[in-house]
Design a protein around this motif. Sequence first.
Motif, PDB file in Angstrom:
ATOM      1  N   LEU A 114       0.831  -1.203   0.000  1.00  0.00           N
ATOM      2  CA  LEU A 114       0.000   0.000   0.000  1.00  0.00           C
ATOM      3  C   LEU A 114       0.867   1.256   0.000  1.00  0.00           C
ATOM      4  O   LEU A 114       0.613   2.206  -0.759  1.00  0.00           O
ATOM      5  N   ARG A 115       1.898   1.259   0.831  1.00  0.00           N
ATOM      6  CA  ARG A 115       2.764   2.435   0.892  1.00  0.00           C
ATOM      7  C   ARG A 115       3.438   2.694  -0.449  1.00  0.00           C
ATOM      8  O   ARG A 115       3.522   3.842  -0.898  1.00  0.00           O
ATOM      9  N   HIS A 116       3.922   1.638  -1.083  1.00  0.00           N
ATOM     10  CA  HIS A 116       4.614   1.790  -2.365  1.00  0.00           C
ATOM     11  C   HIS A 116       3.689   2.421  -3.404  1.00  0.00           C
ATOM     12  O   HIS A 116       4.078   3.380  -4.087  1.00  0.00           O
ATOM     13  N   VAL A 117       2.484   1.889  -3.521  1.00  0.00           N
ATOM     14  CA  VAL A 117       1.536   2.408  -4.515  1.00  0.00           C
ATOM     15  C   VAL A 117       1.211   3.869  -4.231  1.00  0.00           C
ATOM     16  O   VAL A 117       1.227   4.721  -5.134  1.00  0.00           O
ATOM     17  N   LEU A 118       0.902   4.187  -2.977  1.00  0.00           N
ATOM     18  CA  LEU A 118       0.480   5.544  -2.631  1.00  0.00           C
ATOM     19  C   LEU A 118       1.615   6.553  -2.754  1.00  0.00           C
ATOM     20  O   LEU A 118       1.448   7.636  -3.327  1.00  0.00           O
ATOM     21  N   GLU A 119       2.789   6.217  -2.209  1.00  0.00           N
ATOM     22  CA  GLU A 119       3.843   7.232  -2.131  1.00  0.00           C
ATOM     23  C   GLU A 119       4.590   7.419  -3.452  1.00  0.00           C
ATOM     24  O   GLU A 119       5.033   8.534  -3.746  1.00  0.00           O
ATOM     25  N   THR A 120       4.738   6.372  -4.238  1.00  0.00           N
ATOM     26  CA  THR A 120       5.333   6.593  -5.566  1.00  0.00           C
ATOM     27  C   THR A 120       4.373   7.403  -6.429  1.00  0.00           C
ATOM     28  O   THR A 120       4.791   8.287  -7.186  1.00  0.00           O
ATOM     29  N   GLY A 121       3.078   7.111  -6.280  1.00  0.00           N
ATOM     30  CA  GLY A 121       2.083   7.884  -7.018  1.00  0.00           C
ATOM     31  C   GLY A 121       2.047   9.328  -6.570  1.00  0.00           C
ATOM     32  O   GLY A 121       1.918  10.248  -7.398  1.00  0.00           O
ATOM     33  N   ALA A 122       2.185   9.556  -5.263  1.00  0.00           N
ATOM     34  CA  ALA A 122       2.180  10.926  -4.743  1.00  0.00           C
ATOM     35  C   ALA A 122       3.376  11.703  -5.265  1.00  0.00           C
ATOM     36  O   ALA A 122       3.255  12.871  -5.659  1.00  0.00           O
ATOM     37  N   ALA A 123       4.541  11.076  -5.287  1.00  0.00           N
ATOM     38  CA  ALA A 123       5.739  11.760  -5.774  1.00  0.00           C
ATOM     39  C   ALA A 123       5.597  12.137  -7.245  1.00  0.00           C
ATOM     40  O   ALA A 123       5.930  13.265  -7.651  1.00  0.00           O
ATOM     41  N   ALA A 124       5.097  11.214  -8.055  1.00  0.00           N
ATOM     42  CA  ALA A 124       4.916  11.493  -9.483  1.00  0.00           C
ATOM     43  C   ALA A 124       3.858  12.577  -9.706  1.00  0.00           C
ATOM     44  O   ALA A 124       4.030  13.463 -10.554  1.00  0.00           O
ATOM     45  N   THR A 125       2.780  12.512  -8.921  1.00  0.00           N
ATOM     46  CA  THR A 125       1.717  13.509  -9.067  1.00  0.00           C
ATOM     47  C   THR A 125       2.203  14.895  -8.660  1.00  0.00           C
ATOM     48  O   THR A 125       1.905  15.896  -9.328  1.00  0.00           O
ATOM     49  N   ALA A 164       4.396  15.980   3.451  1.00  0.00           N
ATOM     50  CA  ALA A 164       4.486  17.215   2.663  1.00  0.00           C
ATOM     51  C   ALA A 164       4.439  16.919   1.172  1.00  0.00           C
ATOM     52  O   ALA A 164       3.827  17.662   0.394  1.00  0.00           O
ATOM     53  N   ILE A 165       5.078  15.830   0.766  1.00  0.00           N
ATOM     54  CA  ILE A 165       5.042  15.434  -0.647  1.00  0.00           C
ATOM     55  C   ILE A 165       3.606  15.129  -1.064  1.00  0.00           C
ATOM     56  O   ILE A 165       3.151  15.533  -2.133  1.00  0.00           O
ATOM     57  N   ALA A 166       2.875  14.419  -0.185  1.00  0.00           N
ATOM     58  CA  ALA A 166       1.467  14.134  -0.483  1.00  0.00           C
ATOM     59  C   ALA A 166       0.649  15.424  -0.506  1.00  0.00           C
ATOM     60  O   ALA A 166      -0.242  15.594  -1.356  1.00  0.00           O
ATOM     61  N   GLU A 167       0.949  16.338   0.396  1.00  0.00           N
ATOM     62  CA  GLU A 167       0.184  17.587   0.484  1.00  0.00           C
ATOM     63  C   GLU A 167       0.270  18.411  -0.801  1.00  0.00           C
ATOM     64  O   GLU A 167      -0.721  19.016  -1.227  1.00  0.00           O
ATOM     65  N   ALA A 172      -6.617  16.060  -1.119  1.00  0.00           N
ATOM     66  CA  ALA A 172      -6.840  15.788   0.299  1.00  0.00           C
ATOM     67  C   ALA A 172      -7.024  14.297   0.557  1.00  0.00           C
ATOM     68  O   ALA A 172      -6.561  13.768   1.573  1.00  0.00           O
ATOM     69  N   SER A 173      -7.689  13.608  -0.374  1.00  0.00           N
ATOM     70  CA  SER A 173      -7.917  12.166  -0.204  1.00  0.00           C
ATOM     71  C   SER A 173      -6.608  11.393  -0.243  1.00  0.00           C
ATOM     72  O   SER A 173      -6.382  10.474   0.552  1.00  0.00           O
ATOM     73  N   LEU A 174      -5.725  11.762  -1.179  1.00  0.00           N
ATOM     74  CA  LEU A 174      -4.435  11.087  -1.270  1.00  0.00           C
ATOM     75  C   LEU A 174      -3.591  11.377  -0.036  1.00  0.00           C
ATOM     76  O   LEU A 174      -2.940  10.478   0.506  1.00  0.00           O
ATOM     77  N   THR A 175      -3.616  12.613   0.423  1.00  0.00           N
ATOM     78  CA  THR A 175      -2.850  12.963   1.624  1.00  0.00           C
ATOM     79  C   THR A 175      -3.333  12.173   2.826  1.00  0.00           C
ATOM     80  O   THR A 175      -2.524  11.665   3.614  1.00  0.00           O
ATOM     81  N   ALA A 176      -4.651  12.034   2.969  1.00  0.00           N
ATOM     82  CA  ALA A 176      -5.204  11.253   4.075  1.00  0.00           C
ATOM     83  C   ALA A 176      -4.799   9.782   3.964  1.00  0.00           C
ATOM     84  O   ALA A 176      -4.463   9.131   4.962  1.00  0.00           O
ATOM     85  N   ALA A 177      -4.813   9.250   2.749  1.00  0.00           N
ATOM     86  CA  ALA A 177      -4.436   7.844   2.547  1.00  0.00           C
ATOM     87  C   ALA A 177      -2.964   7.622   2.862  1.00  0.00           C
ATOM     88  O   ALA A 177      -2.596   6.619   3.486  1.00  0.00           O
ATOM     89  N   SER A 212      13.652  16.042  -7.848  1.00  0.00           N
ATOM     90  CA  SER A 212      12.894  15.570  -9.011  1.00  0.00           C
ATOM     91  C   SER A 212      11.512  16.202  -9.050  1.00  0.00           C
ATOM     92  O   SER A 212      11.004  16.557 -10.126  1.00  0.00           O
ATOM     93  N   ILE A 213      10.890  16.349  -7.883  1.00  0.00           N
ATOM     94  CA  ILE A 213       9.575  16.996  -7.828  1.00  0.00           C
ATOM     95  C   ILE A 213       9.694  18.463  -8.229  1.00  0.00           C
ATOM     96  O   ILE A 213       8.918  18.962  -9.049  1.00  0.00           O
TER      97      ILE A 213
END
Length: 241
Positions: A114-125, A164-167, A172-177, A212-213
């Motif tokens: 779960l962490r991998h999917v969410l945080e790699t996606g957050a960084a790319a987004t 902060a990366i998620a923020e 808001a939904s991704l940050t909460a996840a 990179s971000i």
Amino acid sequence: MAAPATADEALFRPVRAGNAFEETVERLLQAVRLGVVAPGERLPAERELAARLSVSRVTLREAIRALQQAGYVESRRGRYGGTFVNQTLPSGAGAAMRQPPADPVGDLGDALTLRHVLETGAAATAAARPLGPGERRHLRSRLAETAAAGLAEYRRKDSRLHLAIAEVTASASLTAAVADARMRVNELLDAIPLLEPNLVHSNEQHELIVASILDGDPAAARQAMAEHLDGTASLLRGFLS
């Protein structure tokens, strides 16, 4: 037909370059936990082990020092010296660590996926968005705080940087996840020791992720975050699996 690889060969195979320290710790812990090197037995000589793992002797020594501090091995000097597995191994996580969750193995795979999917996606987004000056300052500030943090506050500062990366994804939904996933991972991280070489490496990886971000490169941000998370995953699997 080639002979099947032994457990010794499988565990002491070359590690990947990206997370050499973390994967070396994982391999050594696996060898001890699986009884490939039994209590009282000596690990292969440093020169041989470094060559088999394809790591520098400095990296190997740092990994061995981490296992010493966690109570798994001891070093002996003299003609018959070397690194030996302790006769009595830490129960669960050992004295330097808190008690892991009731089912660390079951929790671990699910939490890491779960962490991998969410945080790699957050960084790319985050990297794909046109960030404003405030968002850029926010990332740089959290990065600086994490880099300057001591052992006692490192995990909290590290969590704030990842949040902060998620923020800055503006979701808001991704940050909460990400926050929920991070709480689960922190319960697992609290069960293993903080290793200074890993913190140094993590800070270097944080720099690359944030750069990179800020450069607006989603692919590089995703890759940098994935490599960073892989290092943490290696340590968790090594200590808790």
